[in-house]
Design an enzyme around this catalytic site. Structure first.
Site, PDB file in Angstrom:
ATOM      1  N   LYS A   1      35.089 -13.528 -34.510  1.00 57.68           N
ATOM      2  CA  LYS A   1      34.817 -13.012 -35.802  1.00 57.68           C
ATOM      3  C   LYS A   1      34.777 -11.507 -35.729  1.00 57.68           C
ATOM      4  O   LYS A   1      34.641 -10.848 -34.730  1.00 57.68           O
ATOM      5  CB  LYS A   1      33.185 -13.492 -36.168  1.00 57.68           C
ATOM      6  CG  LYS A   1      32.936 -13.065 -37.503  1.00 57.68           C
ATOM      7  CD  LYS A   1      31.666 -13.591 -37.914  1.00 57.68           C
ATOM      8  CE  LYS A   1      30.316 -13.203 -37.168  1.00 57.68           C
ATOM      9  NZ  LYS A   1      29.012 -13.888 -37.691  1.00 57.68           N
TER      10      LYS A   1
ATOM     11  N   LYS B   1      35.234 -22.387 -38.632  1.00 60.20           N
ATOM     12  CA  LYS B   1      33.934 -22.174 -39.542  1.00 60.20           C
ATOM     13  C   LYS B   1      34.481 -21.716 -40.839  1.00 60.20           C
ATOM     14  O   LYS B   1      35.137 -20.785 -40.914  1.00 60.20           O
ATOM     15  CB  LYS B   1      33.204 -21.050 -39.023  1.00 60.20           C
ATOM     16  CG  LYS B   1      32.446 -21.289 -37.453  1.00 60.20           C
ATOM     17  CD  LYS B   1      31.830 -20.328 -36.853  1.00 60.20           C
ATOM     18  CE  LYS B   1      30.852 -19.459 -37.673  1.00 60.20           C
ATOM     19  NZ  LYS B   1      30.205 -18.713 -37.006  1.00 60.20           N
TER      20      LYS B   1
END
Length: 244
Positions: free
Chosen positions: A38, A100
């Protein structure tokens, strides 16, 4: 991937969000159960570039069968079905095993989940809901029916306080149980601190996710092995779940 089924509740594992390949190595050495790719500078679920994701997958595969699990975010995407699915497909195509997808509060929520269902048949999707937005637990069942592999609760606005400032342990426990009822792996995240670990572990999620608590200068800083060790020490290792 464990969804928490069985007579005994599994230990709560550690998801560590990392911003580059060097931090991936630090997270592996530090005992993360899931390494989450991320880019925090780009939002709540800021995405890595495709090129960086491909390099990360190559590094991860080189670690062998004892490697932690690997996930990556599809970015802070608008709740437009075709755009959301395209972003998720882009990440899945790099070989990242857990993708995700942020599901922000929107009238298009149902249409977005329907658009992602075909991808969920071939790839392991994790839906991310946000506790600091209007939260509808009916989405949990919708994700289960769409074939998602897991669900996480996070916060969209990192200045709004930790997850625990928005939802109490009873509500979080209900979320975890509802997700488990639909066969979903569960994760809790959102500006969590060391003090949040004990009460949230009691709720029984499969994973707790961290970024800011692992960095000396906040979530956009660099991962600090000492801080990672502090978090790891408070969570027992979770072996053999969510493997790639």
């Amino acid at each position: 991937m464990s969804a928490g089924h069985g007579t005994a509740a599994p230990a709560t594992g550690l998801l560590a969000s990392v911003a580059d390949l060097a931090e991936m190595e630090l997270a592996r050495v530090g005992g993360a159960d899931i390494i989450d790719l991320k880019q925090p500078a780009f939002g709540a679920l800021g995405a890595w570039s495709v090129e960086a994701l491909i390099s990360a997958v190559q590094l991860w595969r080189g670690w062998g069968p004892a490697a932690p699990a690997l996930s990556a975010t599809a970015g802070d995407q608008p709740m437009v079905p075709v755009l959301l699915r395209t972003a998720a497909e882009r990440v899945a195509a790099t070989g990242v095993p857990l993708v995700k997808v942020g599901l922000f509060a929107s009238p298009s929520m149902e249409a977005c989940i329907e658009a992602l269902a075909p991808l969920a048949d071939a790839h392991r999707l994790i839906g991310v809901l946000f506790a600091d937005q209007q939260l509808d637990f009916a989405v949990v069942g919708a994700l289960g029916r769409a074939g998602f592999s897991g669900i996480m609760l996070d916060t969209a606005d990192k200045k709004s306080g930790p997850l625990t400032a928005h939802l109490d342990p009873l509500t979080l426990g209900q979320f975890v149980q509802e997700a488990r009822r639909h066969g979903l792996m569960t994760g809790l995240a959102g500006s969590l601190t060391l003090d949040d670990i004990a009460p949230l572990a009691m709720v029984g999620p499969d994973y707790l996710g961290f970024r800011g608590a692992l960095c000396a200068q906040g979530r956009t800083g660099t991962l600090d092995p000492a801080r990672l060790a502090q978090v790891r020490a408070r969570l027992p290792a979770q072996a053999g779940t969510a493997t790639g």
